[in-house]
Design an enzyme around this catalytic site. Sequence first.
Site, mmCIF file in Angstrom:
data_model
loop_
_atom_site.group_PDB
_atom_site.id
_atom_site.type_symbol
_atom_site.label_atom_id
_atom_site.label_comp_id
_atom_site.label_asym_id
_atom_site.label_seq_id
_atom_site.Cartn_x
_atom_site.Cartn_y
_atom_site.Cartn_z
ATOM 1 N N GLU A 1 -46.950 53.593 -40.852
ATOM 2 C CA GLU A 1 -46.046 52.860 -41.757
ATOM 3 C C GLU A 1 -44.858 52.261 -40.988
ATOM 4 O O GLU A 1 -43.721 52.278 -41.460
ATOM 5 C CB GLU A 1 -45.575 53.807 -42.871
ATOM 6 C CG GLU A 1 -45.136 53.134 -44.161
ATOM 7 C CD GLU A 1 -46.078 52.021 -44.598
ATOM 8 O OE1 GLU A 1 -47.268 52.305 -44.826
ATOM 9 O OE2 GLU A 1 -45.616 50.871 -44.723
HETATM 10 C C1 LIG Z 1 -53.699 58.792 -39.162
HETATM 11 C C2 LIG Z 1 -53.347 57.341 -39.298
HETATM 12 C C3 LIG Z 1 -53.386 56.741 -40.536
HETATM 13 C C4 LIG Z 1 -53.103 55.375 -40.667
HETATM 14 N N1 LIG Z 1 -53.234 54.774 -41.894
HETATM 15 C C5 LIG Z 1 -53.182 53.400 -41.962
HETATM 16 C C6 LIG Z 1 -53.555 52.713 -43.175
HETATM 17 O O1 LIG Z 1 -53.892 53.328 -44.191
HETATM 18 N N2 LIG Z 1 -53.538 51.347 -43.167
HETATM 19 C C7 LIG Z 1 -53.185 50.622 -42.063
HETATM 20 O O2 LIG Z 1 -53.197 49.406 -42.125
HETATM 21 N N3 LIG Z 1 -52.805 51.250 -40.898
HETATM 22 C C8 LIG Z 1 -52.812 52.613 -40.818
HETATM 23 N N4 LIG Z 1 -52.483 53.250 -39.643
HETATM 24 C C9 LIG Z 1 -52.052 52.461 -38.500
HETATM 25 C C10 LIG Z 1 -50.579 52.665 -38.149
HETATM 26 O O3 LIG Z 1 -49.758 52.082 -39.114
HETATM 27 C C11 LIG Z 1 -50.359 52.113 -36.720
HETATM 28 O O4 LIG Z 1 -50.963 53.018 -35.824
HETATM 29 C C12 LIG Z 1 -48.890 51.925 -36.395
HETATM 30 O O5 LIG Z 1 -48.362 50.853 -37.135
HETATM 31 C C13 LIG Z 1 -48.633 51.672 -34.907
HETATM 32 O O6 LIG Z 1 -49.462 50.656 -34.396
HETATM 33 P P1 LIG Z 1 -50.271 50.928 -33.042
HETATM 34 O O7 LIG Z 1 -51.003 52.199 -33.214
HETATM 35 O O8 LIG Z 1 -51.043 49.719 -32.713
HETATM 36 O O9 LIG Z 1 -49.161 51.173 -31.937
HETATM 37 P P2 LIG Z 1 -48.412 50.015 -31.046
HETATM 38 O O10 LIG Z 1 -47.964 48.925 -31.952
HETATM 39 O O11 LIG Z 1 -49.327 49.693 -29.922
HETATM 40 O O12 LIG Z 1 -47.163 50.818 -30.536
HETATM 41 C C14 LIG Z 1 -47.164 51.660 -29.371
HETATM 42 C C15 LIG Z 1 -45.702 52.008 -29.042
HETATM 43 O O13 LIG Z 1 -44.974 50.801 -28.695
HETATM 44 C C16 LIG Z 1 -43.847 50.672 -29.545
HETATM 45 N N5 LIG Z 1 -43.655 49.254 -29.873
HETATM 46 C C17 LIG Z 1 -44.585 48.353 -30.251
HETATM 47 N N6 LIG Z 1 -44.004 47.169 -30.499
HETATM 48 C C18 LIG Z 1 -42.692 47.320 -30.282
HETATM 49 C C19 LIG Z 1 -41.554 46.459 -30.374
HETATM 50 N N7 LIG Z 1 -41.656 45.169 -30.773
HETATM 51 N N8 LIG Z 1 -40.341 46.951 -30.054
HETATM 52 C C20 LIG Z 1 -40.209 48.244 -29.688
HETATM 53 N N9 LIG Z 1 -41.231 49.087 -29.594
HETATM 54 C C21 LIG Z 1 -42.459 48.639 -29.882
HETATM 55 C C22 LIG Z 1 -44.138 51.494 -30.777
HETATM 56 O O14 LIG Z 1 -42.951 51.945 -31.410
HETATM 57 C C23 LIG Z 1 -44.951 52.657 -30.194
HETATM 58 O O15 LIG Z 1 -44.099 53.645 -29.700
HETATM 59 C C24 LIG Z 1 -52.713 54.620 -39.525
HETATM 60 C C25 LIG Z 1 -52.663 55.245 -38.270
HETATM 61 C C26 LIG Z 1 -53.004 56.579 -38.142
HETATM 62 C C27 LIG Z 1 -53.004 57.181 -36.757
#
Ligand SMILES: Cc1cc2nc3c(=O)[nH]c(=O)nc-3n(C[C@H](O)[C@H](O)[C@H](O)COP(=O)(O)OP(=O)(O)OC[C@H]3O[C@@H](n4cnc5c(N)ncnc54)[C@H](O)[C@@H]3O)c2cc1C
Length: 605
Positions: free
Chosen positions: A443
């Site tokens: 989220e």
């Molecule tokens: C158990 C689980 C349930 C989930 N449920 C849903 C769901 O129901 N629907 C859905 O759509 N998604 C869902 N998600 C996805 C979740 O919302 C994403 O994993 C989350 O938004 C982070 O994206 P990412 O994993 O690609 O990490 P990334 O975006 O790759 O981030 C990696 C790191 O880089 C940092 N970062 C990235 N961009 C920036 C920036 N611009 N500035 C500073 N820091 C940054 C982040 O804070 C993080 O620490 C779920 C994930 C999990 C693991």
Amino acid sequence: MAAGYTPPLQDIRFVLDHLVDLEGLSKLPDLGHADPATVHGLLEEYGRFTAEVFAPLDRIGDLQGSRFDPSTGNVTTPDGFRDAWQRYADAGWGSVPFDPEHGGGGFPWLVAVAMQELLCSASMAFSLCPLLNQSAVEMLTAWGGEEHEVFLRKMISGEWTGTMNLTESDAGSDVGALRAKAFPADDGTWRIKGQKIFITYGEHDLTENIVHLVLARTPDAGPGTKGISCFIVPKFLARSDGSPGERNDVKCVSIEHKLGIHASPTCVMAFGDDGEGAVGYLIGDANAGMRYMFTMMNNARLSVGLQGLSVAERAYQAALAYAQERHQGRRPGQRANETVAIIEHPDVRRMLLTQRASIEAMRALLYLNGWAIDMARHHADAAERARRQELVELLTPVSKAWCSDLGNELTSLAVQVHGGMGYVEEAGVAQQYRDIRIAAIYEGTNGIQAIDLVTRKLPIREGAAVRELIERMRREAAQAADGPAPSIEPALADAVDAVSEATEWLLAHGAAGRDPVDALAGATPFLRMFGTVIGGYLLAHQAAAAGRLLDAGGNGYDNDFLRAKVSTAKFYAEQLLPQARGLLGAVVAGQGDLYAVEPKYLTGA
Ligand SMILES: Cc1cc2nc3c(=O)[nH]c(=O)nc-3n(C[C@H](O)[C@H](O)[C@H](O)COP(=O)(O)OP(=O)(O)OC[C@H]3O[C@@H](n4cnc5c(N)ncnc54)[C@H](O)[C@@H]3O)c2cc1C
């Protein structure tokens, strides 16, 4: 031996009656039926239901997990989940806060907040299904058309559940990078093609149908978030009588094996693999999908913050019980053959009080946030609605990130109170420690929340909204000098001065300021500081109220409970609040130190 769960109803009642004004809320248009007696009765009943039905399922869910069958694409939830969902839906619990026009109970969001706390403490993994459903309902209530009514009603009744499909492998924090496609069909519907990952309860066996809300791009859409549209993609198409009809081309292709919330299936979803695309229905206008999603994201973010509170509360109850049962060591001066319960040791007391004080502070913040949502929706005066909406905007990232961070830290403390047993699964707190880890990630990661706070929320009305909150906190500090715990006054006043200094620095260096990267570098320590100070302010307010109630003879509360409220607020002010000033250096340091070393030299090799 995993611990049970006792709903903290006295504290919830106190917050509803003496921190936020539940009675005042029930005098607003359309909320007359939500008078305090009705709400407290409802929460008592719901607390009993969650403790009896869901709390025992939590451990089973962790051990069994949801299971995926690759030959059918079906997901089977752990034993007891189907029956529990049925009882939940049949009793109408899922519909309480929604619009009566669509079959909801029309209760304030504040009541939904309290209910979510109770359900999530009982079983976080189960509670994710109603949470995602609630987000989908919120979105369709605000933006859906008459033709979508069948989906809305079925989700409110709990016959079907909703999901949110945003994330793709190359589109996580940057949702604007998503690539799923939507093509117009001749009959006015759309065909959706693409793959989504990490979709919570994307497939399950709790209900006969699942309603996916999916973000995708239409053929002529521009790049980034401005080219995103939102579609309803049901697992089974709806017949005219509302029953599930033909199977749609959307399926689960695998589920994740993960650290915690094992019972909550996290699905990879394929749309349109078998043909021209899954049938989808456009919500509102094309290219406006992100705007619609933000409607639900504010509430979903508050709900994820609530997970921090709920899971910390459950772990704290276990730690408190264990600390009174476990005998180990002596107090100074005791005889060699004597032992004490570990709760008698100062360090164990410190861990327990840190949990208790932080939990009360989180509850106060989250319920205030829920109350502000209701005021912004229902107040008769437009200016008042606008001011409360500003408060919602300002508090939401803090609710999400501060509370989910604390959820992680406090469950870790609960493990620590258990000593070696905390690391052993059968004690139960290890599960809570694993389960809550995700709340800081999904989220919108907590890093993204901090950026939102600093770049979008502090600048609201050129900083006037945050300055007004700071002034309110300053007044509360001054009043504490005459309250039941006068030492709150200097501690809170100093913390408010520190957060005020940090705020002014960020406003000067933020979006319109000198170098926005300096502000981004201080965003996370600032959010921590802001949350810590707001927590201190709200506990000071509660201590004053508890003092007044004690003077009046208790007024329905245990005097011991009220005295504990005062000393918890005093402990927080004297021993936790000073951390706020300690964070000032990190907020105003700018980016220099963070970029001083090239990544290739960050290794110690
Ligand atoms: C158990 C689980 C349930 C989930 N449920 C849903 C769901 O129901 N629907 C859905 O759509 N998604 C869902 N998600 C996805 C979740 O919302 C994403 O994993 C989350 O938004 C982070 O994206 P990412 O994993 O690609 O990490 P990334 O975006 O790759 O981030 C990696 C790191 O880089 C940092 N970062 C990235 N961009 C920036 C920036 N611009 N500035 C500073 N820091 C940054 C982040 O804070 C993080 O620490 C779920 C994930 C999990 C693991």
